[in-house]
Design an enzyme around this catalytic site. Sequence first.
Site, PDB file in Angstrom:
ATOM      1  N   GLU A  27      33.790  -2.501 -10.083  1.00 57.09           N
ATOM      2  CA  GLU A  27      34.068  -1.352  -8.903  1.00 57.09           C
ATOM      3  C   GLU A  27      32.957  -1.721  -8.050  1.00 57.09           C
ATOM      4  OE1 GLU A  27      35.579   3.350  -8.178  1.00 57.09           O
ATOM      5  OE2 GLU A  27      34.902   2.724 -10.191  1.00 57.09           O
TER       6      GLU A  27
ATOM      7  N   HIS B 268      35.777  -2.644  -3.848  1.00 61.78           N
ATOM      8  CA  HIS B 268      36.398  -2.020  -2.783  1.00 61.78           C
ATOM      9  C   HIS B 268      35.008  -2.300  -1.508  1.00 61.78           C
ATOM     10  CE1 HIS B 268      39.142   0.535  -4.572  1.00 61.78           C
ATOM     11  NE2 HIS B 268      38.207   0.976  -5.380  1.00 61.78           N
TER      12      HIS B 268
ATOM     13  N   HIS C 150      38.365  -5.338  -9.380  1.00 58.89           N
ATOM     14  CA  HIS C 150      38.176  -4.266  -8.814  1.00 58.89           C
ATOM     15  C   HIS C 150      36.962  -3.743  -8.064  1.00 58.89           C
ATOM     16  CE1 HIS C 150      38.569   0.718  -9.537  1.00 58.89           C
ATOM     17  NE2 HIS C 150      38.447   0.320  -8.158  1.00 58.89           N
TER      18      HIS C 150
ATOM     19  N   HIS D 179      39.137   1.995 -14.098  1.00 59.33           N
ATOM     20  CA  HIS D 179      38.241   3.211 -14.859  1.00 59.33           C
ATOM     21  C   HIS D 179      38.351   3.280 -16.096  1.00 59.33           C
ATOM     22  CE1 HIS D 179      39.175   4.752 -10.801  1.00 59.33           C
ATOM     23  NE2 HIS D 179      38.094   4.165 -10.394  1.00 59.33           N
TER      24      HIS D 179
ATOM     25  N   ARG E 183      37.801   0.871   0.974  1.00 53.99           N
ATOM     26  CA  ARG E 183      37.163   1.823   0.190  1.00 53.99           C
ATOM     27  C   ARG E 183      38.403   3.020  -0.383  1.00 53.99           C
ATOM     28  NH1 ARG E 183      32.177   4.627   0.915  1.00 53.99           N
ATOM     29  NH2 ARG E 183      31.450   3.185   2.709  1.00 53.99           N
ATOM     30  N   ALA E 184      38.303   3.230  -1.613  1.00 55.96           N
ATOM     31  CA  ALA E 184      39.166   4.037  -2.169  1.00 55.96           C
ATOM     32  C   ALA E 184      39.382   5.282  -1.309  1.00 55.96           C
ATOM     33  CB  ALA E 184      39.108   4.094  -3.652  1.00 55.96           C
TER      34      ALA E 184
END
Length: 339
Positions: free
Chosen positions: A282, A8, A6, A221, A70-71
């Site tokens: 992340e 980004h 995960h 998460h 990018r989320a």
Amino acid sequence: MIIDIHGHYTTEPQALLAFRDKQLAGLADPMRKPATNELGITDEQLVKSVEPQMKLQKERGSDLTIFSPRAAGMAHHVGSEATGIEWSRMSNDLIHRICTLLPDNFAPVGQLPQHPGVSPKNCVPELERLAKLGFVGVNLNPDPAGGYWTDPPLTDKWWYPLYEKLCELDMTAMIHVSSSCNPNFHYTGAHYINGDTTAFMQLIQGNLFKDFPALRFVIPHGGGAVPFHWGRYRGLAQEMKKPLLGEHLLRNVFFDTCVYHYPGIELMSKVIPIDNILFASEMLGAVKGIDPETGHCYDDTKRYIDQLRTLSETDRHKIFEGNARRVYPRLDKRLGKKT
């Protein structure tokens, strides 16, 4: 091998962000539309832009990051379906270039051109294109409305054309919301965790994996509130006359370790089966600061897993590498080609 599933692209060149600003401004005033979608970003600039991630990979001891746009930047609720398609292709193309230039550091995951109220089947052409480019998965937004949840739940047949294609292409989907336009929900602190928790409950309520036994979802998460309230979800499933969660969901649903303190990771490792936990940080993402209680970065999640004395070496290998290769079979094939 330490695989972070995960990551980004949060260090994009300014040229991409400037294009997006002009693209959206052009919806109100056509004179402000970008003259071209050629960004003029060189390979050297792309490599330079991800040096922060590569530096932290080396310092923290990870080898490969599954890398996506990018989320929050997906912003499916902004603009039109047409601008979303253009934006998704452009964002995905940069990810593809980075992962081609730096295959030892990054593997590609794409964003889908979702739009509120528009059938997910419209995302299939981009999904097929990504498969041809070697992407190992995609991010799937369960709430393209940005905090207002106007589309049907994930178990509704509304989503089935997309699921059929994911299974056909053997691609894995991370269930990941984007930015929030609802002022009640901070995007990373509330909306992201809401999205994780809501998606899991939707899956409990339905019988999606009877129709799609090969479909694979990763809930990021740490699964939001799920591990902490595991008894609640087991009990609700029981009241709904659903099978035990191991049979009902856990053959198809997995969780990552983007949990930013040791007690949370410890709880997760005790509650969620090890076969369903995938290492992730992340990085560089929601929380970039240093924890004053430890003196280390909150998102250095490998450190928390390293401290788990209850893990066998077999279990540790599953979390760091084995589960990622199994849950992302296209990644396994990609790594196999390299070796």
